[in-house]
Design an enzyme around this catalytic site. Sequence first.
Site, PDB file in Angstrom:
ATOM      1  N   CYS A 186      40.498  39.931  35.247  1.00  0.00           N
ATOM      2  CA  CYS A 186      39.479  40.734  34.564  1.00  0.00           C
ATOM      3  C   CYS A 186      39.745  40.909  33.076  1.00  0.00           C
ATOM      4  CB  CYS A 186      39.307  42.091  35.255  1.00  0.00           C
ATOM      5  SG  CYS A 186      40.727  43.203  35.137  1.00  0.00           S
TER       6      CYS A 186
ATOM      7  N   HIS B 259      40.911  47.867  36.298  1.00  0.00           N
ATOM      8  CA  HIS B 259      39.850  46.859  36.264  1.00  0.00           C
ATOM      9  C   HIS B 259      39.025  47.057  35.001  1.00  0.00           C
ATOM     10  CE1 HIS B 259      36.860  43.988  37.242  1.00  0.00           C
ATOM     11  NE2 HIS B 259      35.898  44.887  37.312  1.00  0.00           N
TER      12      HIS B 259
ATOM     13  N   GLU C 134      41.424  33.946  38.361  1.00  0.00           N
ATOM     14  CA  GLU C 134      42.716  33.436  38.845  1.00  0.00           C
ATOM     15  C   GLU C 134      43.876  34.188  38.208  1.00  0.00           C
ATOM     16  OE1 GLU C 134      44.861  31.077  36.738  1.00  0.00           O
ATOM     17  OE2 GLU C 134      43.389  29.700  35.849  1.00  0.00           O
TER      18      GLU C 134
ATOM     19  N   ASP D 203      30.059  42.842  34.457  1.00  0.00           N
ATOM     20  CA  ASP D 203      31.353  42.671  35.117  1.00  0.00           C
ATOM     21  C   ASP D 203      31.576  41.185  35.383  1.00  0.00           C
ATOM     22  OD1 ASP D 203      33.683  42.826  36.485  1.00  0.00           O
ATOM     23  OD2 ASP D 203      32.986  44.217  38.021  1.00  0.00           O
TER      24      ASP D 203
ATOM     25  N   ARG E  92      40.416  24.851  30.013  1.00  0.00           N
ATOM     26  CA  ARG E  92      39.410  24.982  31.076  1.00  0.00           C
ATOM     27  C   ARG E  92      39.998  25.648  32.322  1.00  0.00           C
ATOM     28  NH1 ARG E  92      34.841  22.498  29.970  1.00  0.00           N
ATOM     29  NH2 ARG E  92      34.194  22.517  32.147  1.00  0.00           N
TER      30      ARG E  92
END
Length: 286
Positions: A82, A120, A52, A137, A77
Amino acid sequence: MYKPNDPAYHWNGDELDLDAYLARIGYDGDRTATLATLRALVYAHTTTIPFENLETILGRPVPLELEALQDKMIRQRRGGYCYENVGLFAAALERLGFGVTGLSGRVTMGAPGGLRPATHALLRVTTGDDERVWLVDVGFGSGPLAPYELVEGGEFALGDWRFRLEHTTGELDSDLWVLHQFGREGWIDRYTFTLNPQYRIDFAIGNHFVSTSPRSPFTTRPFVQRFLPDVHHILDGLTLITEHPDGSSETREVDAAELPKILAEVFDIDLSEPDAAALAEAPWLD
């Protein structure tokens, strides 16, 4: 010169509340640096902690210090993108004794007409009981649900989801790897990467671009993902997409007022009332 004892080259695993992290992802197995443990940890993390970018949409910074990652993703939580997922996971692996090296990927999926920066984050991992090199990943949002070996071997399946890793030669780079994934658009290039080591300071630079640049895809609209063995949920702005391993999918448009409920029920993200209200009134809706 590489200095193996310099903290800048490591992931602050000794500062991690390991018990709290493992409880967050629902892992209660062995705490040894084995391939079986790595597979179980990747599965647990990927299926539990969603992808998110809501902090950027809510106008807040995205710190990568381990304490901030623990507060957000363990205590609150929440999920992360990434750099956040990889930073937390790398600390856990380091704490457990795995060999961990950061890598950078250049996302090609969804960018047929232009070159994106290499923003990334993924990991090169070695275990204590296996001589192979593994790629992990946990921060892309669509798996894989297991580590995959750094070897060119054609198509492979991780659960019901299909991937393909190729080793190719770019115009300026002779050691370029390409990960392909099968989905609703058939086989697509997901990202390219090299094996040049990346450290926390390198990820901090990429994170600044991703969280602040108007050219970043994560500063313009909410983008949330939940990846499970049999389904992949995606919220892209006000579009809710459900993908399946066979390439089939369903799509529907949602109202901004539905977002807090969708985030809670589909993505396991419970926003505070102020954040839920701010999300529905944010400039990205204009």
